[in-house]
Design an enzyme around this catalytic site. Structure first.
Site, PDB file in Angstrom:
ATOM      1  N   ASP A  94      10.022   7.428   1.129  1.00 20.69           N
ATOM      2  CA  ASP A  94       9.509   7.799  -0.184  1.00 20.69           C
ATOM      3  C   ASP A  94       9.080   6.534  -0.922  1.00 20.69           C
ATOM      4  OD1 ASP A  94       9.144   8.542  -2.850  1.00 20.69           O
ATOM      5  OD2 ASP A  94      10.831   9.945  -2.862  1.00 20.69           O
ATOM      6  N   ASP A 145     -11.606  10.371  -3.280  1.00 15.14           N
ATOM      7  CA  ASP A 145     -12.862  11.109  -3.126  1.00 15.14           C
ATOM      8  C   ASP A 145     -12.885  12.349  -4.017  1.00 15.14           C
ATOM      9  OD1 ASP A 145     -10.843  12.331  -1.689  1.00 15.14           O
ATOM     10  OD2 ASP A 145     -12.139  12.998  -0.055  1.00 15.14           O
ATOM     11  N   THR A 164     -10.196   2.531   4.599  1.00 14.81           N
ATOM     12  CA  THR A 164      -9.256   3.435   5.271  1.00 14.81           C
ATOM     13  C   THR A 164     -10.047   4.421   6.128  1.00 14.81           C
ATOM     14  OG1 THR A 164      -9.253   5.265   3.670  1.00 14.81           O
ATOM     15  CG2 THR A 164      -7.811   3.366   3.176  1.00 14.81           C
ATOM     16  N   HIS A 165      -9.325   5.180   6.967  1.00 12.53           N
ATOM     17  CA  HIS A 165      -9.981   6.221   7.746  1.00 12.53           C
ATOM     18  C   HIS A 165     -10.563   7.308   6.829  1.00 12.53           C
ATOM     19  CE1 HIS A 165      -7.772   4.469  11.186  1.00 12.53           C
ATOM     20  NE2 HIS A 165      -8.771   4.967  11.899  1.00 12.53           N
ATOM     21  N   PHE A 166      -9.906   7.560   5.701  1.00 11.36           N
ATOM     22  CA  PHE A 166     -10.436   8.555   4.776  1.00 11.36           C
ATOM     23  C   PHE A 166     -11.766   8.092   4.184  1.00 11.36           C
ATOM     24  CE2 PHE A 166      -6.534  11.028   4.760  1.00 11.36           C
ATOM     25  CZ  PHE A 166      -6.988  12.291   4.427  1.00 11.36           C
ATOM     26  N   GLU A 167     -11.865   6.800   3.869  1.00  9.31           N
ATOM     27  CA  GLU A 167     -13.147   6.309   3.374  1.00  9.31           C
ATOM     28  C   GLU A 167     -14.216   6.473   4.445  1.00  9.31           C
ATOM     29  OE1 GLU A 167     -15.621   2.475   1.729  1.00  9.31           O
ATOM     30  OE2 GLU A 167     -13.823   2.149   2.936  1.00  9.31           O
ATOM     31  N   ASP A 196      -2.973  12.331  -1.812  1.00 10.15           N
ATOM     32  CA  ASP A 196      -3.068  13.795  -1.829  1.00 10.15           C
ATOM     33  C   ASP A 196      -3.454  14.253  -3.236  1.00 10.15           C
ATOM     34  OD1 ASP A 196      -2.601  16.576  -1.790  1.00 10.15           O
ATOM     35  OD2 ASP A 196      -0.998  16.371  -0.320  1.00 10.15           O
ATOM     36  N   GLU A 218       0.850  -1.183   0.000  1.00  8.05           N
ATOM     37  CA  GLU A 218       0.000   0.000   0.000  1.00  8.05           C
ATOM     38  C   GLU A 218       0.888   1.235   0.000  1.00  8.05           C
ATOM     39  OE1 GLU A 218      -3.599   2.131   2.550  1.00  8.05           O
ATOM     40  OE2 GLU A 218      -2.160   0.844   3.581  1.00  8.05           O
ATOM     41  N   GLU A 230       4.645   4.884   4.126  1.00 12.23           N
ATOM     42  CA  GLU A 230       4.058   6.175   4.476  1.00 12.23           C
ATOM     43  C   GLU A 230       5.167   7.205   4.605  1.00 12.23           C
ATOM     44  OE1 GLU A 230       2.119   9.396   5.393  1.00 12.23           O
ATOM     45  OE2 GLU A 230       0.989   7.580   4.897  1.00 12.23           O
TER      46      GLU A 230
END
Length: 213
Positions: free
Chosen positions: A96, A155, A192-195, A119, A44, A69
């Site tokens: 990276d 999103d 994910t937390h964003f979802e 991002d 990921e 990450e």
């Protein structure tokens, strides 16, 4: 949506099995040295708080998962999250991710690549900084095994459309395949937390899946 503050972590917890830096990964590439076994490997790119790594590793113990990450405190938090739960088939890597793919991940070595809510770099002059660029997609094709999959969710409709157009232009990947939305069974039953945040706000999530033949 910006990132919220992270919960405090237990500084006494041993993270050596769950947290690496890109430069400390085995060279040459050797997942067996990290996970202690041979198993299909999924990576990921941009793991955030590590919800995907946690749930995917627990849900498919027959596979290994590596999450990279760029933000140090988030990568360390993921390592803590995995170590606290005793998850042995997932690790967090700080560094990276694009460079790691380009320089360290061998050809045909991955079962899947996951990119969730990267991002968007909203300004047009910054679009070149987006993760879903031609160079990275070439590395995705190179590193996926036949039958391997690329999962891309966002999103941001503009980002989604432009990424799918680029994938069609520069890769032989088959797709996009439809990824239906499913009902969450509990509060953290999201990719994910964003979802989670996006759906709880009633906003759409754009999902795609591609396969290497």
């Amino acid at each position: 949506m910006g990132r919220r503050a992270l919960p405090k972590i237990d500084q006494t917890l041993d993270l050596s099995r769950h947290f690496y830096k890109v430069e400390t990964l085995p060279a040459p590439w050797d997942p067996v040295a990290i996970f202690g076994r041979e198993a299909p490997l999924e990576i990921e790119l941009g793991s955030g708080k590590g919800l995907f790594l946690q749930n995917a590793a627990m849900g498919t113990p027959e596979r290994n998962f590596l999450g990279v990450e760029v933000a140090y405190k988030y990568a360390k938090f993921i390592g803590h999250r995995l170590a606290k739960r005793g998850i042995t088939n997932a690790i967090a890597v700080h560094g990276d991710g694009l460079k790691m793919f380009r320089e360290q991940v061998p050809d045909a070595s991955l079962a899947a690549v996951h990119v969730y809510f990267p991002d968007p770099w909203w300004k047009a002059r910054h679009h070149k900084r987006r993760v879903m660029n031609e160079s990275f997609l070439e590395d995705v094709v190179r590193t996926l095994q036949p039958g391997g999959k690329l999962h891309f969710w966002t999103d941001v409709k503009d980002y989604f459309d432009s990424a799918l157009e680029l994938i069609a232009q520069v890769t032989p990947l088959v797709g996009p395949l439809a990824v239906p939305e499913r009902e969450a069974e509990h509060d953290l039953d999201f990719r994910t937390h964003f979802e989670r945040r996006t759906r709880l706000h009633g906003e759409p999530v754009y999902r795609s899946e591609f396969v290497k033949q």
